[in-house]
Design a protein around this motif. Structure first.
Motif, PDB file in Angstrom:
ATOM      1  N   UNK A  45       0.804  -1.225   0.000  1.00 56.50           N
ATOM      2  CA  UNK A  45       0.000   0.000   0.000  1.00 56.50           C
ATOM      3  C   UNK A  45       0.838   1.277   0.000  1.00 56.50           C
ATOM      4  N   UNK A  46       1.947   1.363   0.760  1.00 54.72           N
ATOM      5  CA  UNK A  46       2.711   2.617   0.781  1.00 54.72           C
ATOM      6  C   UNK A  46       3.480   2.911  -0.505  1.00 54.72           C
ATOM      7  N   UNK A  47       3.662   1.904  -1.352  1.00 53.41           N
ATOM      8  CA  UNK A  47       4.479   2.082  -2.550  1.00 53.41           C
ATOM      9  C   UNK A  47       3.717   2.841  -3.623  1.00 53.41           C
ATOM     10  N   UNK A  48       4.404   3.776  -4.256  1.00 59.07           N
ATOM     11  CA  UNK A  48       3.788   4.626  -5.262  1.00 59.07           C
ATOM     12  C   UNK A  48       4.405   4.389  -6.635  1.00 59.07           C
ATOM     13  N   UNK A  49       3.611   4.662  -7.647  1.00 58.82           N
ATOM     14  CA  UNK A  49       4.136   4.612  -9.020  1.00 58.82           C
ATOM     15  C   UNK A  49       5.120   5.756  -9.203  1.00 58.82           C
ATOM     16  N   UNK A  50       6.167   5.512  -9.966  1.00 52.45           N
ATOM     17  CA  UNK A  50       7.144   6.567 -10.245  1.00 52.45           C
ATOM     18  C   UNK A  50       6.775   7.262 -11.552  1.00 52.45           C
ATOM     19  N   UNK A  51       7.273   8.460 -11.715  1.00 56.04           N
ATOM     20  CA  UNK A  51       6.935   9.247 -12.894  1.00 56.04           C
ATOM     21  C   UNK A  51       7.435   8.548 -14.146  1.00 56.04           C
ATOM     22  N   UNK A  52       6.579   8.440 -15.123  1.00 56.51           N
ATOM     23  CA  UNK A  52       6.933   7.755 -16.369  1.00 56.51           C
ATOM     24  C   UNK A  52       7.459   8.739 -17.399  1.00 56.51           C
ATOM     25  N   UNK A  53       8.390   8.240 -18.191  1.00 59.02           N
ATOM     26  CA  UNK A  53       8.953   9.064 -19.241  1.00 59.02           C
ATOM     27  C   UNK A  53       7.901   9.330 -20.312  1.00 59.02           C
ATOM     28  N   UNK A  54       7.841  10.560 -20.773  1.00 60.10           N
ATOM     29  CA  UNK A  54       6.899  10.891 -21.836  1.00 60.10           C
ATOM     30  C   UNK A  54       7.400  10.308 -23.152  1.00 60.10           C
ATOM     31  N   UNK A  55       6.508   9.628 -23.837  1.00 66.28           N
ATOM     32  CA  UNK A  55       6.854   9.024 -25.128  1.00 66.28           C
ATOM     33  C   UNK A  55       6.013   9.693 -26.202  1.00 66.28           C
ATOM     34  N   UNK A  56       6.514  10.796 -26.694  1.00 67.31           N
ATOM     35  CA  UNK A  56       5.775  11.566 -27.695  1.00 67.31           C
ATOM     36  C   UNK A  56       6.128  11.044 -29.089  1.00 67.31           C
ATOM     37  N   UNK A  57       5.170  10.469 -29.788  1.00 62.06           N
ATOM     38  CA  UNK A  57       5.475   9.922 -31.114  1.00 62.06           C
ATOM     39  C   UNK A  57       5.771  11.026 -32.120  1.00 62.06           C
ATOM     40  N   UNK A  58       6.552  10.670 -33.086  1.00 58.66           N
ATOM     41  CA  UNK A  58       6.881  11.628 -34.148  1.00 58.66           C
ATOM     42  C   UNK A  58       5.670  11.813 -35.062  1.00 58.66           C
ATOM     43  N   UNK A  59       5.343  13.066 -35.345  1.00 59.56           N
ATOM     44  CA  UNK A  59       4.198  13.351 -36.196  1.00 59.56           C
ATOM     45  C   UNK A  59       4.458  12.897 -37.631  1.00 59.56           C
ATOM     46  N   UNK A  60       3.415  12.349 -38.247  1.00 59.82           N
ATOM     47  CA  UNK A  60       3.537  11.943 -39.654  1.00 59.82           C
ATOM     48  C   UNK A  60       3.415  13.171 -40.546  1.00 59.82           C
ATOM     49  N   UNK A  61       4.289  13.254 -41.489  1.00 60.04           N
ATOM     50  CA  UNK A  61       4.217  14.370 -42.443  1.00 60.04           C
ATOM     51  C   UNK A  61       3.078  14.118 -43.432  1.00 60.04           C
ATOM     52  N   UNK A  62       2.636  15.172 -44.111  1.00 62.72           N
ATOM     53  CA  UNK A  62       1.574  15.033 -45.108  1.00 62.72           C
ATOM     54  C   UNK A  62       1.991  14.068 -46.210  1.00 62.72           C
ATOM     55  N   UNK A  63       3.272  14.084 -46.535  1.00 63.40           N
ATOM     56  CA  UNK A  63       3.771  13.204 -47.599  1.00 63.40           C
ATOM     57  C   UNK A  63       3.668  11.735 -47.178  1.00 63.40           C
ATOM     58  N   UNK A  64       4.018  11.465 -45.928  1.00 58.28           N
ATOM     59  CA  UNK A  64       3.954  10.082 -45.435  1.00 58.28           C
ATOM     60  C   UNK A  64       2.507   9.611 -45.375  1.00 58.28           C
ATOM     61  N   UNK A  65       1.612  10.463 -44.893  1.00 53.53           N
ATOM     62  CA  UNK A  65       0.200  10.103 -44.819  1.00 53.53           C
ATOM     63  C   UNK A  65      -0.349   9.830 -46.213  1.00 53.53           C
ATOM     64  N   UNK A  66      -0.004  10.698 -47.174  1.00 46.69           N
ATOM     65  CA  UNK A  66      -0.490  10.528 -48.550  1.00 46.69           C
ATOM     66  C   UNK A  66       0.011   9.216 -49.144  1.00 46.69           C
ATOM     67  N   UNK A  67       1.282   8.878 -48.880  1.00 45.68           N
ATOM     68  CA  UNK A  67       1.844   7.632 -49.404  1.00 45.68           C
ATOM     69  C   UNK A  67       1.154   6.422 -48.781  1.00 45.68           C
ATOM     70  N   UNK A  68       0.813   6.524 -47.485  1.00 46.52           N
ATOM     71  CA  UNK A  68       0.128   5.431 -46.808  1.00 46.52           C
ATOM     72  C   UNK A  68      -1.272   5.228 -47.369  1.00 46.52           C
TER      73      UNK A  68
END
Length: 303
Positions: free
Chosen positions: A172-195
């Protein structure tokens, strides 16, 4: 000791409803009493000092009066229950989604490699902290992975505490530690269009919605027609991963896309990755219908 007709008799001390005396052939003081169910109990007070023995007997007497001693007796009776047994019971009785249950089972199997045969009552807060720290360092866990293991451990100890396997919950006394933010790389318009060029029509709809909203796939497949407001350009997300309500604003393109789906759609299967013969999305005549039923979009890339 008192002596009657040449026979040595142990002197008795009464502390509330508890009798304190020595046992024949034993060292130290013992407590005799009846618990809340009327069962005769004998408990070592684990001391040779009479003053300490009477003080500990007083605690037992107070517990009997308050009704908490029955729980302590059950904990004593269950002191040999192992972590493995408690974990199995948790997995059998928990109410989790299939995926979450599978993930907890996998984590607990790993934990049981070290703790399976250990009585759960002997595991303390320090043991849990040390185990998490050692494995985070050795296996190079992320903070998120460490937190998931802690969550699984907490669930087992919560179940054990509720069943009187342990007197106190060391997790019960144990707490979660702060997690590293994992911000994904945004897809460019060119990549989206190709997909989009290599996807079938139904998959293009899905990709366009995800790109414009940032939704998770699980959230996308829970959207019902009653959640879609193309007039006010609002998309209501009622059940997100964090269990919080939120509103996602629609772009004009996204509103037009949803309007185009209101009549319902059906596609004959052309991709070898899917087993179904046709993909059917319902129209908006039934407002509680899921707009886009679950489908594995990765299979759309299999040719």
């Amino acid at each position: 000791y008192l002596r009657t007709k040449g026979v040595a008799m142990a002197k008795l001390y009464y502390v509330g409803s508890v009798t304190v005396k020595r046992r024949e052939g034993k060292v130290g003081w013992y407590a005799y009493y009846r618990d809340g169910s009327g069962t005769q109990r004998l408990r070592s007070l684990k001391t040779r000092n009479l003053h300490e023995a009477r003080a500990r007997a007083q605690l037992i007497s107070e517990a009997l009066t308050s009704g908490t001693d029955q729980r302590l007796e059950e904990v004593r009776d269950n002191r040999h229950v192992t972590f493995q047994e408690a974990a199995n019971l948790y997995l059998e009785q928990c109410e989790l989604a299939e995926r979450s249950l599978k993930e907890d089972r996998t984590r607990l199997l790993r934990i049981c490699e070290d703790w399976a045969a250990i009585p759960i009552s002997t595991i303390n807060t320090g043991h849990i902290e040390s185990w998490l720290a050692k494995n985070k360092r050795k296996a190079r866990w992320s903070s998120a992975t460490r937190n998931r293991y802690l969550s699984a451990i907490k669930q087992v100890f919560k179940k054990a505490h509720g069943l009187n396997y342990i007197a106190d919950n060391p997790a019960l006394p144990l707490k979660a530690i702060k997690e590293e933010e994992n911000i994904p790389e945004l897809l460019s318009d060119e990549v989206v269009a190709a997909l989009l060029e290599v996807l079938p029509e139904y998959a293009r709809y899905i990709v366009c919605i995800l790109v414009d909203t940032g939704l998770r796939m699980s959230e996308l497949h829970r959207i019902r027609w009653q959640d879609v407001d193309t007039v006010e350009r609002r998309l209501n997300i009622y059940r997100s991963k964090t269990k919080q309500f939120r509103v996602v604003p629609m772009t004009p393109r996204l509103a037009a896309l949803f309007d185009s789906l209101r009549t319902g759609h059906q596609w004959l299967q052309s991709q070898t990755g899917h087993s179904r013969k046709a993909i059917v999305w319902p129209d908006d005549s039934n407002q509680s219908a899921v707009v886009i039923p679950p489908i594995d979009i990765k299979k759309s890339l299999i040719s």
